[in-house]
Design an enzyme around this catalytic site. Sequence first.
Site, short mmCIF file in Angstrom:
data_model
loop_
_atom_site.label_atom_id
_atom_site.label_comp_id
_atom_site.label_asym_id
_atom_site.label_seq_id
_atom_site.Cartn_x
_atom_site.Cartn_y
_atom_site.Cartn_z
N VAL A 1 0.83 -1.20 0.00
CA VAL A 1 0.00 0.00 0.00
C VAL A 1 0.87 1.25 0.00
O VAL A 1 0.69 2.16 -0.82
CB VAL A 1 -0.94 -0.01 1.23
CG1 VAL A 1 -1.73 1.28 1.31
CG2 VAL A 1 -1.87 -1.20 1.17
N THR B 1 -5.23 -0.79 6.74
CA THR B 1 -6.57 -1.34 7.02
C THR B 1 -6.70 -1.53 8.53
O THR B 1 -5.96 -2.31 9.12
CB THR B 1 -6.76 -2.68 6.30
OG1 THR B 1 -6.60 -2.42 4.91
CG2 THR B 1 -8.12 -3.26 6.56
N GLU C 1 -7.75 2.21 1.51
CA GLU C 1 -7.37 1.96 0.10
C GLU C 1 -8.10 0.71 -0.40
O GLU C 1 -8.45 -0.17 0.36
CB GLU C 1 -5.86 1.85 -0.05
CG GLU C 1 -5.20 0.76 0.78
CD GLU C 1 -5.34 -0.60 0.19
OE1 GLU C 1 -5.57 -0.68 -1.03
OE2 GLU C 1 -5.26 -1.59 0.94
N LEU D 1 -6.88 -1.08 -3.29
CA LEU D 1 -6.00 -1.59 -4.34
C LEU D 1 -5.99 -3.10 -4.33
O LEU D 1 -5.95 -3.72 -3.27
CB LEU D 1 -4.56 -1.12 -4.09
CG LEU D 1 -4.35 0.35 -3.76
CD1 LEU D 1 -2.88 0.60 -3.47
CD2 LEU D 1 -4.82 1.21 -4.92
N LEU E 1 -17.20 -13.64 -8.79
CA LEU E 1 -18.07 -14.83 -8.81
C LEU E 1 -17.32 -15.99 -9.44
O LEU E 1 -17.94 -16.87 -10.03
CB LEU E 1 -19.35 -14.55 -9.59
CG LEU E 1 -20.47 -13.79 -8.89
CD1 LEU E 1 -21.72 -13.75 -9.75
CD2 LEU E 1 -20.81 -14.40 -7.52
N GLY F 1 -7.50 -16.06 -0.89
CA GLY F 1 -6.28 -16.03 -0.08
C GLY F 1 -5.74 -14.62 -0.09
O GLY F 1 -6.48 -13.66 -0.32
N CYS G 1 -5.12 -9.88 2.50
CA CYS G 1 -6.21 -8.98 2.89
C CYS G 1 -7.49 -9.70 3.32
O CYS G 1 -7.94 -9.55 4.45
CB CYS G 1 -6.53 -8.03 1.74
SG CYS G 1 -5.07 -7.15 1.19
N LYS H 1 -2.93 -15.54 -6.19
CA LYS H 1 -3.72 -15.30 -7.40
C LYS H 1 -2.73 -14.92 -8.49
O LYS H 1 -1.54 -14.71 -8.21
CB LYS H 1 -4.75 -14.18 -7.17
CG LYS H 1 -4.13 -12.82 -6.90
CD LYS H 1 -5.18 -11.72 -6.88
CE LYS H 1 -4.52 -10.36 -6.80
NZ LYS H 1 -5.44 -9.24 -6.85
N ARG I 1 1.25 -14.95 0.49
CA ARG I 1 0.64 -14.94 1.82
C ARG I 1 -0.77 -15.54 1.74
O ARG I 1 -1.56 -15.19 0.88
CB ARG I 1 0.58 -13.51 2.37
CG ARG I 1 1.95 -13.03 2.83
CD ARG I 1 1.90 -11.59 3.25
NE ARG I 1 1.77 -10.69 2.12
CZ ARG I 1 1.63 -9.36 2.22
NH1 ARG I 1 1.61 -8.80 3.41
NH2 ARG I 1 1.53 -8.61 1.15
C1 UGA Z 1 -8.36 -7.22 -2.06
C2 UGA Z 1 -9.47 -6.27 -2.53
O1 UGA Z 1 -9.98 -6.70 -3.78
C3 UGA Z 1 -8.95 -4.84 -2.66
O2 UGA Z 1 -10.02 -3.96 -3.01
C4 UGA Z 1 -8.36 -4.41 -1.31
O3 UGA Z 1 -7.81 -3.11 -1.38
C5 UGA Z 1 -7.27 -5.38 -0.92
O4 UGA Z 1 -7.82 -6.71 -0.84
C6 UGA Z 1 -6.73 -4.94 0.41
O5 UGA Z 1 -7.50 -4.92 1.38
O6 UGA Z 1 -5.59 -4.49 0.49
P1 UGA Z 1 -6.33 -8.52 -3.23
O7 UGA Z 1 -6.16 -9.23 -1.93
O8 UGA Z 1 -5.14 -7.97 -3.91
O9 UGA Z 1 -7.35 -7.28 -3.07
O10 UGA Z 1 -6.94 -9.57 -4.22
P2 UGA Z 1 -8.35 -9.85 -4.93
O11 UGA Z 1 -8.19 -9.65 -6.37
O12 UGA Z 1 -9.43 -9.12 -4.25
O13 UGA Z 1 -8.49 -11.41 -4.65
C7 UGA Z 1 -8.58 -11.93 -3.32
C8 UGA Z 1 -8.71 -13.43 -3.35
O14 UGA Z 1 -9.98 -13.82 -3.82
C9 UGA Z 1 -7.69 -14.13 -4.26
O15 UGA Z 1 -7.22 -15.29 -3.62
C10 UGA Z 1 -8.49 -14.50 -5.49
O16 UGA Z 1 -7.98 -15.63 -6.16
C11 UGA Z 1 -9.84 -14.78 -4.88
N1 UGA Z 1 -10.95 -14.61 -5.82
C12 UGA Z 1 -11.25 -13.38 -6.32
C13 UGA Z 1 -11.70 -15.71 -6.18
O17 UGA Z 1 -11.43 -16.85 -5.74
N2 UGA Z 1 -12.74 -15.55 -7.04
C14 UGA Z 1 -13.06 -14.33 -7.56
O18 UGA Z 1 -14.02 -14.25 -8.34
C15 UGA Z 1 -12.30 -13.22 -7.19
#
Ligand code: UGA
Length: 536
Positions: A11, A120, A150, A152, A269, A276, A279, A339, A346
């Site tokens: 961040v 956060t 944030e 992000l 979805l 994972g 966050c 991802k 993490r």
């Molecule tokens: C998340 C939030 O999306 C951000 O808005 C927030 O700022 C951030 O946490 C934070 O608090 O700092 P991030 O952890 O980078 O961002 O990743 P995401 O893209 O949100 O994905 C989170 C997890 O959900 C991943 O493991 C991803 O594989 C999973 N996911 C996401 C799914 O299994 N299915 C989906 O449809 C979307």
Amino acid sequence: MKIAVVGSGYVGLVAAASFAEIGHQVICADNDLQKVAALQAGIVPIHEKFLPEIISRHCGERLTFTTSTQEAVRASEVVFIAVGTPTTEAGAADLSHVECVARDIARAINGFKLVVEKSTVPVYTNEWVHRAMLLNGAPEGQFEVVSNPEFLREGTAVTDFLYPDRVVVGCSSERAAQMMCEIYSPVIDGTYANEPTAIPRPEESLLVSQFIQTSARSAELIKHASNAFLAMRVSFINAVANVCELVGADIEEVARGVGADKRIGSRFLRAGLGYGGSCFPKDVSAFKTVAQECGYEFRLLDEVIRINEDQRQAFLRKVRTALWTLKGKRLAVLGLAFKGDTDDIRESPAVAIVKALLAQECSIAAYDPAAMERAKVELACENISYADGPYEAMHQADALLILTDWEEFTSLDLARAKSLLRYPIVLDGRNLYDPELMAGHGLSYYSVGRTAVVSKPVADPESQVPVQNGNDIQAISPNGNGHNGHAVHTNGHNGNGHHNGSLSAAAKAMKASANGGASTNGSNHAIPKNGNHPRK
Ligand code: UGA
């Protein structure tokens, strides 16, 4: 404006570089000497698109790094706190780093400072920071504490910052609101996008963002509620995927149909291995704890967490189903990051699954485009080796496991994969391929929320006898471990012999979602023939 950013993690570093990118003079402070030295030398410690570009553009000019928080504070009008808030054993957020920074700011105060809490944090942190500042000698009236959460995502953090959906500011005075509005104005009114050197605007981003001014408490809750809601969507679709497996429906079709409703939307979805990262797991747990401490039992979040944990176990059951016994099996693993598009491991479901398989005495050949260095530290074990590419990992493996949704994994040469694997078995935790396409390539394919396809007729499930391919066991009944598994789709279909470029519905959705785009339409993925399903 003169800005200090304290903390150079995901961040802090993205915020500092992006503030410099939109015209501010920024000092980024971190107490990690090595990290600061690396940043000063132009070495970017995280894998984040566009970040090296904007750091090198401004480093030494509008963007400088220091190990002294007090130096950064003295030189700035606005101080952003962006330090880590890890989870305590009780599931709450550890705010000790935030408190340390508040103390440092108070001791260095040399004029009015706007102190902006960006880490956060739970509700009431704004008040605690204010109190800590007073206790450490900051004069009342010489500072104001603002909450500015944030949103992000790792992998798209820079464009998320420069082209936000919204900027949330929780504060109690117009002066603070004005200053925050001025800081963010180039990304709120869209003028940044018109600059000739601007980082390109993602197609789906808004031309003008919302500036949402709230109380500090509301801003703090917006952050936790947003992450908990997104995590809930992921757990919800994973729970639906489990039902799909039991009734012989296809989660990709169901998610497409559900997400097409404008009230619901298609993003977040995607069924898979569960969420994972640094966050969602932390924030869902912290939000639950905060609610509990305030007198509300947020039981819905217990279930979100439980479904998420179960999703990994369900995938491990599929591996056992496909391979019968695990001890001594050699597995090719594609993906270790939590991802795609990040090197962050993490709370990675992929790493958890690899650890579980290593504990079952499997040997693993793993490949990840960015996360292998970090994984080597976390997974120091003689039974794991790291390959130079996806095909090197597959060589003589008993099965291929796809655990992270990297775009690179959506267009594997399937004929080559089959020729390299000892057994033609693919377990896909991210639904990157069409089952029918895999069957067409002679691959047994197990994914999430869809009927498994087995490349050769399998034995009568009652008899539990493995199908033989020469002297080797090729595949066994998906119900082989006694659990109430998915239906077998025995597919003699002759594939079209090529795959590259043909993405599954999930792979397309993944791409669209990574870009923040709309739902996938018109995909031609397989519809399982479930007429003979025992539970129908
Ligand atoms: C998340 C939030 O999306 C951000 O808005 C927030 O700022 C951030 O946490 C934070 O608090 O700092 P991030 O952890 O980078 O961002 O990743 P995401 O893209 O949100 O994905 C989170 C997890 O959900 C991943 O493991 C991803 O594989 C999973 N996911 C996401 C799914 O299994 N299915 C989906 O449809 C979307």
